[in-house]
Each structure stands twice: as C-alpha cells, then as structure tokens.
Design a protein around this motif. Structure first.
Motif, PDB file in Angstrom:
ATOM      1  N   GLY A  52       0.846  -1.206   0.000  1.00 21.92           N
ATOM      2  CA  GLY A  52       0.000   0.000   0.000  1.00 21.92           C
ATOM      3  C   GLY A  52       0.870   1.241   0.000  1.00 21.92           C
ATOM      4  O   GLY A  52       0.682   2.154   0.795  1.00 21.92           O
ATOM      5  N   ASP A  75       0.992  -1.285  -4.782  1.00 20.90           N
ATOM      6  CA  ASP A  75      -0.302  -0.659  -4.514  1.00 20.90           C
ATOM      7  C   ASP A  75      -1.324  -1.192  -5.513  1.00 20.90           C
ATOM      8  O   ASP A  75      -0.979  -1.549  -6.638  1.00 20.90           O
ATOM      9  N   ASN A 116       2.630   1.459   5.752  1.00 20.61           N
ATOM     10  CA  ASN A 116       2.096   2.568   6.542  1.00 20.61           C
ATOM     11  C   ASN A 116       0.694   2.902   6.050  1.00 20.61           C
ATOM     12  O   ASN A 116       0.492   3.151   4.858  1.00 20.61           O
TER      13      ASN A 116
HETATM   14  C1  LIG Z   1      -3.557   5.962   3.109  1.00 24.14           C
HETATM   15  S1  LIG Z   1      -2.703   5.410   1.686  1.00 24.14           S
HETATM   16  C2  LIG Z   1      -1.071   5.196   2.365  1.00 24.14           C
HETATM   17  C3  LIG Z   1      -0.011   5.359   1.318  1.00 24.14           C
HETATM   18  C4  LIG Z   1       1.434   5.252   1.818  1.00 24.14           C
HETATM   19  N1  LIG Z   1       1.697   3.987   2.460  1.00 24.14           N
HETATM   20  C5  LIG Z   1       1.764   6.380   2.740  1.00 24.14           C
HETATM   21  O1  LIG Z   1       1.975   6.149   3.929  1.00 24.14           O
HETATM   22  O2  LIG Z   1       1.803   7.528   2.274  1.00 24.14           O
HETATM   23  C6  LIG Z   1      -3.254   3.718   1.525  1.00 24.14           C
HETATM   24  C7  LIG Z   1      -2.833   3.080   0.212  1.00 24.14           C
HETATM   25  O3  LIG Z   1      -3.118   1.687   0.279  1.00 24.14           O
HETATM   26  C8  LIG Z   1      -3.625   1.274  -0.982  1.00 24.14           C
HETATM   27  N2  LIG Z   1      -4.383   0.017  -0.796  1.00 24.14           N
HETATM   28  C9  LIG Z   1      -5.521  -0.163  -0.124  1.00 24.14           C
HETATM   29  N3  LIG Z   1      -5.892  -1.447  -0.132  1.00 24.14           N
HETATM   30  C10 LIG Z   1      -4.946  -2.105  -0.830  1.00 24.14           C
HETATM   31  C11 LIG Z   1      -4.750  -3.466  -1.184  1.00 24.14           C
HETATM   32  N4  LIG Z   1      -5.613  -4.427  -0.834  1.00 24.14           N
HETATM   33  N5  LIG Z   1      -3.667  -3.791  -1.916  1.00 24.14           N
HETATM   34  C12 LIG Z   1      -2.777  -2.840  -2.321  1.00 24.14           C
HETATM   35  N6  LIG Z   1      -2.909  -1.536  -2.003  1.00 24.14           N
HETATM   36  C13 LIG Z   1      -3.977  -1.174  -1.268  1.00 24.14           C
HETATM   37  C14 LIG Z   1      -4.463   2.440  -1.440  1.00 24.14           C
HETATM   38  O4  LIG Z   1      -4.704   2.410  -2.826  1.00 24.14           O
HETATM   39  C15 LIG Z   1      -3.597   3.615  -0.987  1.00 24.14           C
HETATM   40  O5  LIG Z   1      -2.692   3.979  -1.996  1.00 24.14           O
END
Ligand SMILES: C[S@@+](CC[C@H](N)C(=O)[O-])C[C@H]1O[C@@H](n2cnc3c(N)ncnc32)[C@H](O)[C@@H]1O
Length: 217
Positions: A52, A75, A116
């Motif tokens: 993510g 992601d 995160n």
């Molecule tokens: C709140 S953002 C956090 C992004 C980054 N980790 C940060 O701390 O800036 C959450 C991210 O998780 C991704 N995400 C949510 N569910 C996911 C999944 N099942 N598999 C991959 N990515 C996912 C979303 O698309 C989003 O980009």
C-alpha cells in the motif's frame, strides 16, 4: 466503543490520489523510516516490500536509507502508482500494481515487509495477514504502522483538528473517515492470533498510531 465504519480499499479516484500525493507528509514519513531503519534487525541484500505504498514517499525514503536492498512498492491503485513512478527509476526501487492480499511472489521469498496506513483500508484483514505470513521468510521482519480507532467521534474530531487543522476540507474528511475505519489495538491483536502471528508486538506509539512489528518465526 465507537463502531468501525470501513472506507473503500483502493484509493483509485484520480483526484483523491492527487490530493494525497501533493500533501506534505514528510515529517511523519521521515519518522516512520527512522523508526523502521533503527528497528530492522537484518543486514545483507534484502528484498523489502512496501504494501500500500501510495505515492511512494516512504518507499523512496527507505530506498535512500538502504540502497543495498531491493525495495518494491506495491499498490492496488493505478492512480497512486502513477505518482509513485515519478519517484525514481533505480533498479533497486521498483513499483508493482497488485492487491496486497494476493501478492505476485512465491512463498517464503521476501525478507522484510513494511507498510504505513494500509491496514485500515482493508475490509477483512485476515487474507492480508495470511498473505504476509505466506510470502515472508522465517527470520524475516515485518513493520506496519496504522491509525487506531479513537474511543469516540469527539476524539476523532479532536485528532483531525489537532493534526490536520490547516489541511483542505477534502483531506480533513478523509482523515476523519480513516480514523473511523481503523482497528483498535485489541482488534489487531485478535487478527494476529487468528492467523498464528500472535507473537508480533502491537504497540501504541502516539495518540493515534499503532505499530505492529517483529521477526517471523
Ligand atoms: C492511506 S494510503 C497510504 C499510502 C502510503 N503507504 C503512505 O503512507 O503515504 C493507503 C494506500 O493503500 C492502498 N491500498 C488499499 N488497499 C490495498 C490493497 N488491498 N492492496 C494494495 N494496495 C492497497 C491504497 O490504494 C492507498 O494507496
């Protein structure tokens, strides 16, 4: 106790992805990477996944700290990955579009998993924990940080005003929704127990963040 209100899993709305990627999270991201690097008990040439990864700021900062390792930001949102891909074209830092619950890696092939702010997006986290357990090697290290759900809506509003008072209305609404979508530390402990990962540490590190970390047996 405040009831959980899950938010959508992938942040795939282009406007939402852009608003997130232009927001300055440098202070919290820097702290995340410092804590992760200080806690990492492994050396050598490691394969590290950032689940993510969103726009990839944490992935990139981790890469700068540990250039000898191979880091893959993962992601499920093409809109987010478009921003991540602007970070670097280095061979030791790459990006993969995938659902973190169905990772395109063979079992026991990954040394380290970091993440995160992913967990609160997951409707049912059991498949995520099971997938982490499947791909990581014995002796591998996991380090996840997320929000935890406040006791009340009033407390959630206090946190939003205190830490995002100057942000746009869109980001404030998203922050509020994220807090209500987050799990409590007890719920996370229950998820780990259900998946045979109960030995991992679950520790509240601020008034809104919980770390889940440890070495895989
Ligand atoms: C709140 S953002 C956090 C992004 C980054 N980790 C940060 O701390 O800036 C959450 C991210 O998780 C991704 N995400 C949510 N569910 C996911 C999944 N099942 N598999 C991959 N990515 C996912 C979303 O698309 C989003 O980009």
């Amino acid at each position: 106790m405040l009831e959980r209100k899950p938010e959508p899993e992938f942040m795939d709305d282009p406007l939402e992805a852009e608003a997130y990627s232009v927001t300055d999270f440098s202070d919290v991201n820097k702290k995340f990477v410092e804590t992760f690097c200080a806690a990492l008990p492994l050396s050598g040439n490691l394969l590290i996944l950032d689940l993510g990864c969103g726009p990839g700021d944490i992935t990139y900062r981790t890469h700068l700290c540990c250039e000898q390792h191979k880091i893959i930001g993962i992601d499920g949102s093409p809109s987010m990955l478009r921003f991540a891909q602007k970070q670097s074209g280095s061979r030791s830092l790459t990006w993969v579009l995938a659902d973190a619950k169905y990772l395109p890696f063979v079992s026991k092939s990954v040394d380290v998993i970091l993440s995160n702010s992913l967990l609160h997006h997951i409707l049912d986290p059991k498949p995520l924990w099971m997938e982490i357990k499947r791909v990581i090697k014995s002796g591998g290290f996991v380090f996840l940080r997320d929000l935890f759900r406040p006791q009340s809506e009033k407390e959630a509003r206090r946190i939003v005003e205190l830490y995002a008072g100057d942000a746009s209305d869109l980001l404030k609404q998203e922050y509020y929704r994220s807090l209500l979508s987050a799990f409590t530390p007890e719920e996370i402990q229950g998820q780990l127990s259900e998946c045979g990962l109960e030995y991992l540490s679950v520790k509240c590190v601020t008034d809104r963040h919980v770390d889940i970390f440890g070495t895989i047996l």
